[in-house]
Design an enzyme around this catalytic site. Structure first.
Site, PDB file in Angstrom:
ATOM      1  N   ARG A  88     -50.724 125.694   6.033  1.00 51.85           N
ATOM      2  CA  ARG A  88     -51.948 125.760   6.847  1.00 51.85           C
ATOM      3  C   ARG A  88     -51.994 127.046   7.655  1.00 51.85           C
ATOM      4  NH1 ARG A  88     -56.743 123.283   6.641  1.00 51.85           N
ATOM      5  NH2 ARG A  88     -55.502 121.576   5.757  1.00 51.85           N
ATOM      6  N   GLY A 330     -46.995 118.601  11.179  1.00 49.09           N
ATOM      7  CA  GLY A 330     -47.372 117.350  10.554  1.00 49.09           C
ATOM      8  C   GLY A 330     -48.008 117.574   9.200  1.00 49.09           C
ATOM      9  N   HIS A 332     -51.170 117.807   8.226  1.00 52.83           N
ATOM     10  CA  HIS A 332     -52.205 118.838   8.172  1.00 52.83           C
ATOM     11  C   HIS A 332     -51.584 120.229   8.170  1.00 52.83           C
ATOM     12  CE1 HIS A 332     -55.881 121.086   9.579  1.00 52.83           C
ATOM     13  NE2 HIS A 332     -56.428 120.238   8.719  1.00 52.83           N
ATOM     14  N   CYS A 333     -50.478 120.388   8.873  1.00 50.42           N
ATOM     15  CA  CYS A 333     -49.836 121.698   9.006  1.00 50.42           C
ATOM     16  C   CYS A 333     -49.270 122.225   7.698  1.00 50.42           C
ATOM     17  CB  CYS A 333     -48.702 121.632  10.025  1.00 50.42           C
ATOM     18  SG  CYS A 333     -49.183 121.040  11.651  1.00 50.42           S
ATOM     19  N   ILE A 334     -48.966 121.336   6.748  1.00 54.13           N
ATOM     20  CA  ILE A 334     -48.318 121.777   5.516  1.00 54.13           C
ATOM     21  C   ILE A 334     -49.284 121.823   4.340  1.00 54.13           C
ATOM     22  CG2 ILE A 334     -46.092 120.958   6.336  1.00 54.13           C
ATOM     23  CD1 ILE A 334     -46.283 118.626   4.373  1.00 54.13           C
TER      24      ILE A 334
END
Length: 343
Positions: A88, A330, A332-334
């Protein structure tokens, strides 16, 4: 002046999802047990998403064999040197134009504000690598920014935090007006809403200094989901109250007052490192599904029900996000969504 590039909402149709695979460094860990946990956590997310849309994972050359071992055979693997695995933030932010074409915004990445534990000499090249692989137009930006630092509604509303885009280790000397002008040029921002900060753990040593994608999400125009820490003993109780109050008084790019929907934080308050920043807001919207965080927590079911009601028609699939949060982020971050093209 707004360009013809604009960033669609995450709920818009995707061409595919992009991820990176953990590599030698902070996220992978030092022991065999830590490395297995990291690879398994990232793979669990990728293997879930590929049931709904294509997935491409970028893997460092010395991790490619592990990637093939842990990932579904349906997932495409590309090799490129990496420092870390937060796609992300290191990957491009995808935008579209009025003719239905896709472009890739290449922010400057400097390790979340040149943090002393971070390395980014390889990660800073990944956005360009992805854009070049896809042969799509690249929109180079002088703004130090990460994909986790922005949330959009697809209609020109953008949520950011003062502690990220105005961070003096990211963008020294930039004003809010400067940032807003650049967001208009690159992602079609019409209305930028400045949240004062992010969550407490995310503002500490191994955090991002306050990414918005752990605090708020926009499931539909005029609707915003917000992290709510209900326990007054946790420092995020005051943080989330401040953000909720601000958003209740805000309007979006179309002039609508937001319907603010609080999403209660998990009941757990601390881990061995201190206050947790476990958040259900750090979910990923895929084609036909929402890939949501679970924490083996009493509030998991309530959060899933809120997501189901605010993303109607999508299957809610939960993945244990604790091993990812232990490494600083989390679900969303990956992940990074590439919008579908109409061309």
């Amino acid at each position: 002046m707004t360009s013809n590039w604009w960033m669609p909402a995450e709920r818009a149709p995707h061409e595919r999802t992009w991820m990176a695979f953990p590599c030698r460094g902070y996220s992978l860990g030092d022991t065999a047990e830590q490395q297995h946990a990291a690879r398994s956590a990232w793979a669990a997310v990728a293997n879930t998403i590929v049931d709904f849309e294509p997935v491409t994972v970028v893997a460092a050359p010395d991790e490619a064999e592990y990637a093939r071992r842990y990932l579904s055979s349906a997932i495409d693997i590309l090799e490129a040197p990496l420092n870390d695995a937060w796609m992300r933030d290191i990957g491009p932010t995808f935008v579209v134009d009025d003719d239905g074409g896709v472009g890739a915004v290449n922010w400057i990445f400097n390790g979340w504000g040149a943090q002393d534990w971070a390395q980014w000499d390889l990660d800073e090249r990944i956005a360009a690598f992805v854009a070049d692989h896809l042969a799509v137009p690249r929109i180079d930006s002088p703004l130090v920014n990460e994909g986790g630092g922005i949330q959009v509604d697809g209609e020109g509303t953008v949520l950011v935090t003062e502690t990220v885009q105005l961070d003096q280790d990211r963008n020294p000397g930039w004003t809010k007006a400067d940032v807003e002008t650049e967001l208009a040029r690159t992602i079609g921002a019409k209305k930028v809403i400045w949240l004062p900060r992010g969550l407490t753990r995310d503002s500490e040593k191994f955090g991002t200094r306050g990414h918005v994608d752990i605090v708020a999400a926009i499931p539909a125009p005029g609707v915003v989901l917000v992290h709510q820490q209900q326990d007054s003993g946790h420092p995020d109780h005051a943080v989330s109250r401040e953000i909720i109050n601000l958003l209740m008084e805000s309007t979006d790019a179309a002039g609508r007052t937001f319907e603010v929907i609080p999403v209660p934080a998990p009941k757990v308050l601390e881990d061995e490192e201190g206050w947790v920043d476990y958040s259900y807001l750090n979910h990923y919207v895929a084609n036909g599904a929402v890939i949501a965080c679970n924490f083996a927590d009493p509030h998991d079911q309530q959060a899933a029900e809120i997501l189901a009601s605010t993303y109607p028609g999508r299957e809610i699939v939960t993945v244990d996000a604790r091993p990812i949060f232990a490494r600083g982020g989390g679900i969303h971050c990956i992940t990074q969504n590439q919008p579908a093209t109409s061309r």
